[in-house]
Design an enzyme around this catalytic site. Sequence first.
Site, PDB file in Angstrom:
ATOM      1  N   GLU A 180     -81.930 -17.435  11.947  1.00  0.00           N
ATOM      2  CA  GLU A 180     -81.539 -16.061  11.617  1.00  0.00           C
ATOM      3  C   GLU A 180     -82.297 -15.521  10.417  1.00  0.00           C
ATOM      4  OE1 GLU A 180     -77.308 -13.876  10.707  1.00  0.00           O
ATOM      5  OE2 GLU A 180     -77.390 -15.354  12.305  1.00  0.00           O
TER       6      GLU A 180
ATOM      7  N   ASP B  30     -77.074 -18.130  13.070  1.00  0.00           N
ATOM      8  CA  ASP B  30     -75.772 -18.562  12.547  1.00  0.00           C
ATOM      9  C   ASP B  30     -74.810 -18.867  13.684  1.00  0.00           C
ATOM     10  OD1 ASP B  30     -76.590 -18.406   9.971  1.00  0.00           O
ATOM     11  OD2 ASP B  30     -75.391 -16.652   9.429  1.00  0.00           O
TER      12      ASP B  30
ATOM     13  N   TYR C 275     -70.331 -23.479   6.223  1.00  0.00           N
ATOM     14  CA  TYR C 275     -70.472 -22.123   6.766  1.00  0.00           C
ATOM     15  C   TYR C 275     -69.342 -21.217   6.261  1.00  0.00           C
ATOM     16  CZ  TYR C 275     -71.257 -18.492  10.309  1.00  0.00           C
ATOM     17  OH  TYR C 275     -71.525 -17.316  10.957  1.00  0.00           O
TER      18      TYR C 275
END
Length: 697
Positions: free
Chosen positions: A7, A110, A314
């Site tokens: 990303e 992601d 995350y």
Amino acid sequence: MKVIIAEKPSVARDIAAIVGATSRKDGYLEGNGYAITWAFGHLVGLAMPEEYGIKGFQKENLPILPDDFKLIPRHIKEGKEYKPDPGTMKQLKVIRELFDKCERIIVATDAGREGELIFRYIYNYLSCSKPFDRLWISSLTDQAIRGGLESLRAGSEYDHLYYSAKARSQADWLVGINASQALSISAGSGVWSLGRVQTPTLAMVCSRYLENKDFVSQKYWQHKLNLSKEGNVLGPVSEDKYNDRMEADNIAGQISQNGIATVKSVEKKTVKQEPPLLYDLTALQKEANSKHAFSADKTLSIAQKLYEGKLITYPRTGSRYLSVDVFETVPELLSGFKEHSLYGETVKQLKDLNNRSVNDAKVTDHHAIILTGNKPGNLSGDENLIFDMIFCRMLEAFSTTCIKEQTTVRFEVQEKIFLTRGAIINQAGWRSVSGVMADENEKDDNNTLPPLEEGDQWNIDSTDTLEKQTKPRPLHTEASLLSVMETCGKELTDEAEREALKESGIGTPATRAAIIETLFSREYIVRDKKSLVPTNKGLVVYLAVKDKKIADVAMTGSWENALNKIATGEMNAADFHKGIEVYAGQITAELLTMHLEHKDEKVKYICPKCKNESVVLLQKVAKCKNEECGYVIFRNKSGKDLSDKHLIDLLTKGKTSLIKGFMSKAEKTFDACLRLDDTLKPVFEFDNTGKKKSGKR
């Protein structure tokens, strides 16, 4: 050759280091049979109405319901027109060439709904048909990347996640485009913005503001006894409230004359306070706003940086739980922090970990936010704050229960009851981590009481009549707004109830910060210290749509619940899309039948430069609207966002009062006034001694 698409360039570099792709090319890295390229977020998105041949805001064109949505590269504004972003076009060309040459694609955007959409929109825009696998990881440590590459999953496993992401994207387009155009037509002038989640969120800010503003405070009186016995003193407060001052004073005199207060009852109970759950993104944003006045967007930005720095897992997660297998790694993750300046001793003492935050069934796409075990290097002050918050919460979550003995004592005087409360902490448990032994609403009840038994008599030394006022619910802060967004407008304090309503909240943990920032950018709301206050423009929009479907929080929450079901395969995306089309038609019809009464009531101030009454306060600046002048004062000064009052003081007085919390280049805080110098630039001014309050500039 295999192509890995990430990303962001920084993530691509991390993956390239693991697979041995060390040769730098224009727009990608290459080596060892791999090419690693990247997006820059959303390179491709849904086309605007112009791409369907619809120009201008015309009533007969609404609602706009495309049969097939077109994908276009990201556009940027040049003058009054939007044109394809040259940087986007260049990177898409690189990605196309790599996709054409490769045998297989590995998706490393992601691991979430938006990350899936970023890749699929690029893949579909380029009309690619190459097979692809999914790298699904919760941290960017070398170990996690290696493990993920060794256990790639078929891209088709994430089709339902993509269907959910696409359904959300198209729903936002259908509602946002149609509602905004309909409102702009009704207004007759100007461009107005509405949105599927944006407008219900604005409604919550505005309704609270108007409720607060219209609240009529009522005075009432209570009595406080000043008691003494054998050197001990207590100050119980009456259970009764009086709306008449004269009556309250008369009763106070009678109570004082009595001279004795008798203990009517002593109730003791043991209270177990379980440790808090781990952070998900929303919980982290709420607490960072409450403790440090960070905006939701700022907290997310810092957390993302810590994630990309391999320090935390995350951050865009909606779960506050760990799976059993991740929980088993926690002792090893924490073991490297035994010398940590704040929490080292706690780490050493932490033995049998509390498993309250462990539940496989409640881990969604990603588990709760935790440390990766890597030690931070040179973090900024704000990054350290967020890192330490996550560290502290981990230690709290895995610590033992806090056990208190709470006591409620009732005194009686002339059949009037007076209450006092106290608590003794028998086991500090998780509260010992931060040293904060009571929440804000418990502090008055956390004092230690002397020995008390039923029938004890205490001397009344005096009686105070306390004048109090009823208070409205406070204005929303970002913390409280995030809470009600999470629970579909319901204000809940119970953690279990909040968790149960997450599925029907509005927005997602990953998007709520952006939604709030959109309200700022539209100039619908502003910050007043920590409070969120609607502008005149925001109130005009709210008052116009508050009774319309577009502002219905519960309905918006039901859509979010439906999107979650699409992601798990429980609901068909086509059925959802049909429902959204009907909804878009309904709100368009509602908005077109109304007449929006508005005028620009933005307050203007005298410009220090051109002397015209032409300066307005905007989200990021105070700006002179006189194009020949262009005078501007930026809100952010040395890491501190100036309030409207600060800007008004600078414009009208040339100087502010003392402002606390500026940040120096050495990342130390200091306090100072601001004044306009001879060139009309805001500069720091310290006290007469020339010494800073704290830190350096």
